[in-house]
Write a protein that holds these residues in place. Sequence first.
Motif, mmCIF file in Angstrom:
data_model
loop_
_atom_site.group_PDB
_atom_site.id
_atom_site.type_symbol
_atom_site.label_atom_id
_atom_site.label_comp_id
_atom_site.label_asym_id
_atom_site.label_seq_id
_atom_site.Cartn_x
_atom_site.Cartn_y
_atom_site.Cartn_z
ATOM 1 N N SER A 1 36.090 -31.656 44.510
ATOM 2 C CA SER A 1 35.782 -33.027 44.111
ATOM 3 C C SER A 1 36.824 -33.984 44.678
ATOM 4 N N HIS B 1 39.045 -37.293 43.361
ATOM 5 C CA HIS B 1 39.458 -37.988 42.145
ATOM 6 C C HIS B 1 40.067 -39.341 42.475
ATOM 7 N N ARG B 2 39.996 -40.239 41.501
ATOM 8 C CA ARG B 2 40.614 -41.564 41.612
ATOM 9 C C ARG B 2 41.669 -41.658 40.523
ATOM 10 N N LEU C 1 35.870 -39.286 41.041
ATOM 11 C CA LEU C 1 35.170 -40.315 41.797
ATOM 12 C C LEU C 1 33.844 -39.767 42.316
ATOM 13 N N ILE C 2 33.877 -38.569 42.873
ATOM 14 C CA ILE C 2 32.661 -37.942 43.382
ATOM 15 C C ILE C 2 32.824 -36.424 43.320
ATOM 16 N N ASP C 3 31.750 -35.753 42.948
ATOM 17 C CA ASP C 3 31.754 -34.294 42.934
ATOM 18 C C ASP C 3 30.355 -33.813 43.292
ATOM 19 N N GLY C 4 30.075 -32.576 43.045
ATOM 20 C CA GLY C 4 28.767 -32.034 43.370
ATOM 21 C C GLY C 4 28.820 -30.908 44.383
ATOM 22 N N TRP C 5 30.001 -30.645 44.934
ATOM 23 C CA TRP C 5 30.139 -29.554 45.892
ATOM 24 C C TRP C 5 30.146 -28.193 45.189
ATOM 25 N N TYR D 1 31.539 -37.241 55.192
ATOM 26 C CA TYR D 1 30.657 -38.086 54.390
ATOM 27 C C TYR D 1 31.266 -39.477 54.292
ATOM 28 N N LEU E 1 31.386 -42.729 51.795
ATOM 29 C CA LEU E 1 31.123 -43.234 50.458
ATOM 30 C C LEU E 1 31.332 -44.742 50.490
ATOM 31 N N TRP F 1 30.403 -48.723 48.499
ATOM 32 C CA TRP F 1 29.959 -49.453 47.321
ATOM 33 C C TRP F 1 29.219 -50.695 47.772
#
Length: 123
Positions: free
Chosen positions: A52, A54-55, A70-74, A108, A110, A112
């Motif tokens: 993931s 993180h922020r 912040l983003i995950d899913g792997w 990737y 990302l 906003w």
Amino acid sequence: TAPLGMRFYNRSFSEGGAHVLPKSDFPDDANETTVLVALHGSWNRSRKIGYSVHRVVLRSTGEVKTHDVLIDGWLDRSSDSAWGRPVDVELLPDGSVLISDDGKNAVYRLAWHTTPPATTTTT
């Protein structure tokens, strides 16, 4: 898990070592120093962790104010299998973030949007 890549920035810094981002291009807490951290993911644990980005938002004293994913899913937690492994993050001038993945040999982007992207329709 190994935190392999991270980037510090704060919009109040001047150019020349830190990234200067427009206010609208990063969620919340963007006036404070933010650190993006890529967690590569574990391979030698009974239950995998990481995989993931993180922020971490820092107070002016350098102490951690907030820390969130912040983003995950792997990582598929139900099967405990990973399909990718984040390695590093890089900030682009438009405020978007590139995330490299050595599990899939991919990069990737990302981004906003403060307003929804325009859509086109054909008739």
